[in-house]
Design an enzyme around this catalytic site. Structure first.
Site, short mmCIF file in Angstrom:
data_model
loop_
_atom_site.label_atom_id
_atom_site.label_comp_id
_atom_site.label_asym_id
_atom_site.label_seq_id
_atom_site.Cartn_x
_atom_site.Cartn_y
_atom_site.Cartn_z
N PRO A 7 -9.41 -21.97 -16.72
CA PRO A 7 -9.55 -20.56 -17.09
C PRO A 7 -8.35 -20.15 -17.92
O PRO A 7 -7.21 -20.47 -17.55
CB PRO A 7 -9.53 -19.85 -15.73
N MET A 8 -8.57 -19.49 -19.05
CA MET A 8 -7.44 -19.00 -19.85
C MET A 8 -7.80 -17.63 -20.41
O MET A 8 -8.54 -17.51 -21.39
CB MET A 8 -7.10 -20.00 -20.98
N GLU A 9 -7.29 -16.62 -19.74
CA GLU A 9 -7.63 -15.25 -20.05
C GLU A 9 -7.27 -14.91 -21.50
O GLU A 9 -6.15 -15.17 -21.93
CB GLU A 9 -6.87 -14.33 -19.10
N GLN A 68 -14.28 -16.84 -11.86
CA GLN A 68 -13.02 -16.73 -11.12
C GLN A 68 -12.76 -15.28 -10.73
O GLN A 68 -12.90 -14.37 -11.56
CB GLN A 68 -11.85 -17.23 -11.97
N CYS A 98 -1.95 -16.24 -11.21
CA CYS A 98 -1.68 -15.40 -12.39
C CYS A 98 -0.29 -14.79 -12.31
O CYS A 98 0.07 -14.14 -11.32
CB CYS A 98 -2.73 -14.30 -12.49
N ASN A 199 -3.30 -30.11 -12.47
CA ASN A 199 -3.29 -29.30 -13.69
C ASN A 199 -1.86 -29.09 -14.19
O ASN A 199 -0.93 -28.92 -13.39
CB ASN A 199 -3.96 -27.94 -13.40
N GLY A 200 -1.74 -29.10 -15.52
CA GLY A 200 -0.46 -28.79 -16.15
C GLY A 200 -0.01 -29.87 -17.10
O GLY A 200 0.22 -31.01 -16.71
N GLY A 223 -6.20 -27.42 -19.88
CA GLY A 223 -6.14 -26.08 -20.46
C GLY A 223 -5.82 -26.13 -21.93
O GLY A 223 -6.68 -26.44 -22.78
N ARG A 224 -4.55 -25.85 -22.26
CA ARG A 224 -4.18 -25.71 -23.67
C ARG A 224 -4.41 -26.99 -24.46
O ARG A 224 -4.68 -26.95 -25.66
CB ARG A 224 -2.72 -25.27 -23.75
C1 LIG Z 1 -3.48 -17.84 -22.37
C2 LIG Z 1 -3.62 -18.32 -20.95
C3 LIG Z 1 -4.39 -17.61 -20.04
C4 LIG Z 1 -4.54 -18.06 -18.71
N1 LIG Z 1 -5.39 -17.38 -17.87
C5 LIG Z 1 -5.62 -17.88 -16.62
C6 LIG Z 1 -6.60 -17.28 -15.76
O1 LIG Z 1 -7.30 -16.32 -16.12
N2 LIG Z 1 -6.75 -17.80 -14.51
C7 LIG Z 1 -6.02 -18.87 -14.08
O2 LIG Z 1 -6.21 -19.32 -12.94
N3 LIG Z 1 -5.12 -19.49 -14.90
C8 LIG Z 1 -4.93 -19.02 -16.15
N4 LIG Z 1 -4.07 -19.68 -16.98
C9 LIG Z 1 -3.41 -20.93 -16.54
C10 LIG Z 1 -4.25 -22.15 -16.95
O3 LIG Z 1 -5.49 -22.15 -16.30
C11 LIG Z 1 -3.50 -23.46 -16.62
O4 LIG Z 1 -3.23 -23.47 -15.25
C12 LIG Z 1 -2.19 -23.59 -17.40
O5 LIG Z 1 -2.38 -23.28 -18.77
C13 LIG Z 1 -1.62 -25.01 -17.27
O6 LIG Z 1 -2.53 -25.97 -17.76
P1 LIG Z 1 -2.38 -26.62 -19.25
O7 LIG Z 1 -0.96 -27.13 -19.36
O8 LIG Z 1 -3.42 -27.70 -19.28
O9 LIG Z 1 -2.62 -25.51 -20.24
C14 LIG Z 1 -3.89 -19.24 -18.29
C15 LIG Z 1 -3.11 -19.95 -19.22
C16 LIG Z 1 -2.97 -19.52 -20.54
C17 LIG Z 1 -2.15 -20.34 -21.50
#
Ligand SMILES: Cc1cc2nc3c(=O)[nH]c(=O)nc-3n(C[C@H](O)[C@H](O)[C@H](O)COP(=O)(O)O)c2cc1C
Length: 312
Positions: A7-9, A68, A98, A199-200, A223-224
């Protein structure tokens, strides 16, 4: 191996969820969070955040979407979880990660990592509100200030009856600063019966291999990395050695994305939405950097249409 789109808001909205899942490799995707305060939300909120609910709860490529929820009000969380399931969500994911100040001030998201008892009650309320066969998952960070309550929080989630747990391998205070602490996830996994999704900072298939070797689970949330390389999950499955999606494969996707955004979004938001994605792409694709430079000052949609048409 289960691979989940994070999830990435404001970033992984339905446009990008559709585009990324169409590249294959994902088992399910988690929606942006639905903020629950103290009452049932109208259906329109669920449909706005997760329009896939109007399409059987799946993206166009048939990948299930899990709504979510974020909040701490037990009755309201239970009622909204029930409604999301009735509307067609594939399970419920609960947000305990969050970092937003506004959300944390009203005791939602990562701040709850200081209160394992509250986390237990939220998970339990949602678990009891939806049918037993429905997946209830949770997503947390290592902790708020530090990882001292990591195990308590994870055990609270497990004993409240959750089906699985995703952990972003950083504390709230660590924000997004590298590195992600996969070794902490390994420590956690040894003490949990609940399936753990790592994750991460999984940016490449090589990162995935290192992560699962350290953590000792094959399940991961991306995610990213998937925003920057939409076929990341597919390349992980193919055990590919290439770090990035070829530009020739990305070009038509940028064109499709722009057409989708233009068709659905109010005009005043279109340019910003495109630039936001290009800003991520340019971190790894030099060609996207050129495109970003060409469009960054441009607000005129017709000229953006031409620019995108020229490359995609
Ligand atoms: C722009 C943005 C918005 C995010 N929004 C949420 C969200 O709505 N809910 C959530 O559980 N995590 C949210 N995250 C966290 C990501 O789900 C994830 O845990 C975090 O980016 C690490 O994973 P990655 O390194 O693969 O990006 C968000 C991350 C980013 C960058």
């Amino acid at each position: 191996m289960r691979l989940v789109l994070a999830p990435m808001e404001g970033l992984a909205d339905h446009f990008l969820r559709r585009l990324i899942t169409a590249q294959g490799g994902f088992d399910w995707v988690v929606s942006e969070f639905v903020r629950v305060v103290d009452r049932p939300l109208p259906d329109s909120v669920f449909y706005r955040i997760c329009p896939e609910l109007l399409d059987g709860g799946r993206t166009a490529s048939n990948t299930p979407v899990r709504v979510q929820l974020l909040g701490n009000h037990l009755d309201a969380m239970a009622a909204n979880a029930q409604r999301a399931i009735e509307l067609g969500s594939f399970g419920i994911d609960l947000n305990f990660g969050c970092p937003s100040k506004t959300v944390n001030r009203s005791l939602g998201g990562a701040i709850l990592l200081r209160e394992p008892d509250t986390i237990f009650r939220v998970v339990q309320a949602v678990r009891q509100a939806v049918p037993a066969e429905v997946t209830v998952s949770a997503k947390m960070r290592l902790g708020y200030d530090d990882a001292s309550l990591m195990l308590d929080n994870a055990l609270a989630i497990e004993s409240a009856g959750a089906t699985e747990l995703t952990v972003h391998a950083r504390t709230k205070v660590q924000g997004y600063a590298p590195p992600a602490h996969w070794d902490e996830l390994a420590r956690l996994r040894e003490q949990l019966r609940l399936p753990l999704i790592a994750n991460g900072d999984i940016w490449t298939p090589e990162d995935y291999r290192r992560c699962i070797e350290i953590v000792g689970t094959a399940d991961a949330m991306l995610g990213r990395g998937a925003v920057r390389n939409p076929d990341l999950a597919q390349r992980i499955r193919q055990q590919s050695d290439t770090a990035a999606t070829p530009w020739s494969q990305l070009q038509p996707l940028i064109g499709e994305f722009w057409q989708d955004v233009r068709r659905v979004m109010p005009e005043r938001y279109c340019a910003g939405r495109l630039k936001q994605w290009l800003n991520h792409l340019r971190q790894v694709h030099p060609e996207a950097e050129q495109l970003w430079q060409a469009v960054r000052g441009e607000r005129e949609l017709k000229r953006l249409d031409q620019r995108i048409k020229a490359v995609a």
